[in-house]
Design an enzyme around this catalytic site. Sequence first.
Site, PDB file in Angstrom:
ATOM      1  N   SER A  95      -8.543   2.121  -4.012  1.00  0.00           N
ATOM      2  CA  SER A  95      -8.063   1.190  -4.103  1.00  0.00           C
ATOM      3  C   SER A  95      -6.479   0.434  -3.814  1.00  0.00           C
ATOM      4  O   SER A  95      -6.297  -0.854  -4.544  1.00  0.00           O
ATOM      5  CB  SER A  95      -8.684   0.753  -5.253  1.00  0.00           C
ATOM      6  N   LYS A 120       2.595   4.774   2.618  1.00  0.00           N
ATOM      7  CA  LYS A 120       1.234   4.525   3.141  1.00  0.00           C
ATOM      8  C   LYS A 120       0.725   4.232   4.600  1.00  0.00           C
ATOM      9  O   LYS A 120       0.518   4.446   5.383  1.00  0.00           O
ATOM     10  CB  LYS A 120       0.336   4.233   2.136  1.00  0.00           C
TER      11      LYS A 120
END
Lengths: 329, 329
Positions: free
Chosen positions: A80, A54
């Site tokens: 989260s 990511k």
Amino acid sequence: MTAPFGLNEIKEALTRIRGWIHRTPIITSHQLDTLAGRKLFFKTENLQKTGSFKVRGACNAVFLEKEKNPDGPGVVTHSSGNHGQAVAYAAKCAGLACSVVVPEGTPKVKCDAIQHYGAELVFCQPSPAARKETCERIAEETGRAVIHPYDNYNVMAGQGTIALELLEEVPNLDAILVPISGGGMTSGIAVAAHHMQPSCRVYAVEPFGKMLEQSLKSKQRLWPNPPQFLNTIADAIRTQQVGELTFPVLCQFAETQVFSITDDQMVEGMRLAMERTKMVVEAASGAAVYAGVRCLEDVEPKVERVGVILCGGNVDLDQLPWIHPSTSY
Amino acid sequence: MTAPFGLNEIKEALTRIRGWIHRTPIITSHQLDTLAGRKLFFKTENLQKTGSFKVRGACNAVFLEKEKNPDGPGVVTHSSGNHGQAVAYAAKCAGLACSVVVPEGTPKVKCDAIQHYGAELVFCQPSPAARKETCERIAEETGRAVIHPYDNYNVMAGQGTIALELLEEVPNLDAILVPISGGGMTSGIAVAAHHMQPSCRVYAVEPFGKMLEQSLKSKQRLWPNPPQFLNTIADAIRTQQVGELTFPVLCQFAETQVFSITDDQMVEGMRLAMERTKMVVEAASGAAVYAGVRCLEDVEPKVERVGVILCGGNVDLDQLPWIHPSTSY
């Protein structure tokens, strides 16, 4: 149609982020090759900064924000999980302020990981709608740029750098297997592969129940609304629908055939990876490993050399699914 | 005294075995560096063929046997663990017959791993004496060459190739931390470092109770006889005494200071490695990680850049020590 980003944007992304990410090793396992009946090349994004791929897309998008607005108010996102950590890391590298919206009840270890990079945590009600609204409210009040986890071409181009490194180091791949959630990584990899090596097919690997193949076949979004989460142990890829912006890219550049992997199969893949390649991987990576080892027999034309993306390694070592099946399933 | 092998033998070993082993990646972790207060460079021998560094020494010794006696009767060793697998693998690569003596009651998974490489398994009574006798009897009856796990200069030179790769890729290391059992790996690495970069100190990391430092200080073998096994979870490094041939090499080339690590500390190191570097490692590797992160504060002269050998990754994922402490301790 051409994609709103191409190989140039992906190459520029790699130049932009190179100093802040790892060039992850590509590893092989003779035992897994024997089991699979073909050559597998594992791209180890579990070893990436923050523990997942990511950070590539997040760095590219956040650094571009910084270029556009060096003294700007910063960035905001809601997640989260791996994307939240990645944006916090990218903002720290860029010297930008960052807010990350997480639902109340998010485990302390995840909150700590985000705060470790200096980002501000904002809690909201634990519903998809509340997260989105809170994020948009902060963006409006503060002027911070929203960094969407996948529906953002700069994010997609950043994830495409995985394929740039993979195909540079291992040419002549017949296929690449990519775990899919919102579709940012699969889009970036599919565009890169299309331009670098058109014969290399990019397959999405989904949790069972996502039903991506039907939508790709009809080139229509057939999913039920409002958007749902899938009931899967792969907490990084629970979103059923791919993005509004990623879907057309996937329709054009990814294979229509999709591999659907059950929880039991993911766990088998995860365990194969840990035992045979000695890589700590999360369940989403296990899906790609399972597909590489068990699902390619009948694929036409035949695939002999296959890239497998180990997308992340953020797993709770107290809750490995083969040890506590009752709490993890 | 000069060692019976030097940098030339280690370089020749690497040329000899290079095609049959992995050049393992060296990885870093910003989080562990922060925790340690210095730069750590992890040499990932857990990713090595057969899952441990042992294959380097085994290949070097077995391939030299093959050169000496191309149509010879083969090799024999005793080990139910990493060395047994490594010799079986090396013999397969060389096209030599191989017997591996293991004690009755050895878990099926370990027997399978050895047989997977085509070696013949020979069972014996579960005592150190019976293993040695059985191995020597087979050598006598068949003419097979005994490949000792550490008291063999070709094995030591083979293990030294770890340092060759490490110091070539990461120069200016102040120290290297090496988990020690019989002392083959520490000897090889200490000799290589001494010649390649004399200022780089090589420290052995031992299970608590081994008492190596006292023997190194006095340059005398102070251990009780007959040789004992230590009561440690690190099953790869249970031997209390280092070898008759490795001891003088260690006295000359390794640091006298030794880091003694308890089981709890090893488990902490193992878990830090798995969580932060995403590497599956065995307890012996955890000892070196713990030493790198927690034990270097008071070392003089100061060490800033430290190599840490992740020696192996063959761990039972059903029995991770933080999950089943009662069965593993």
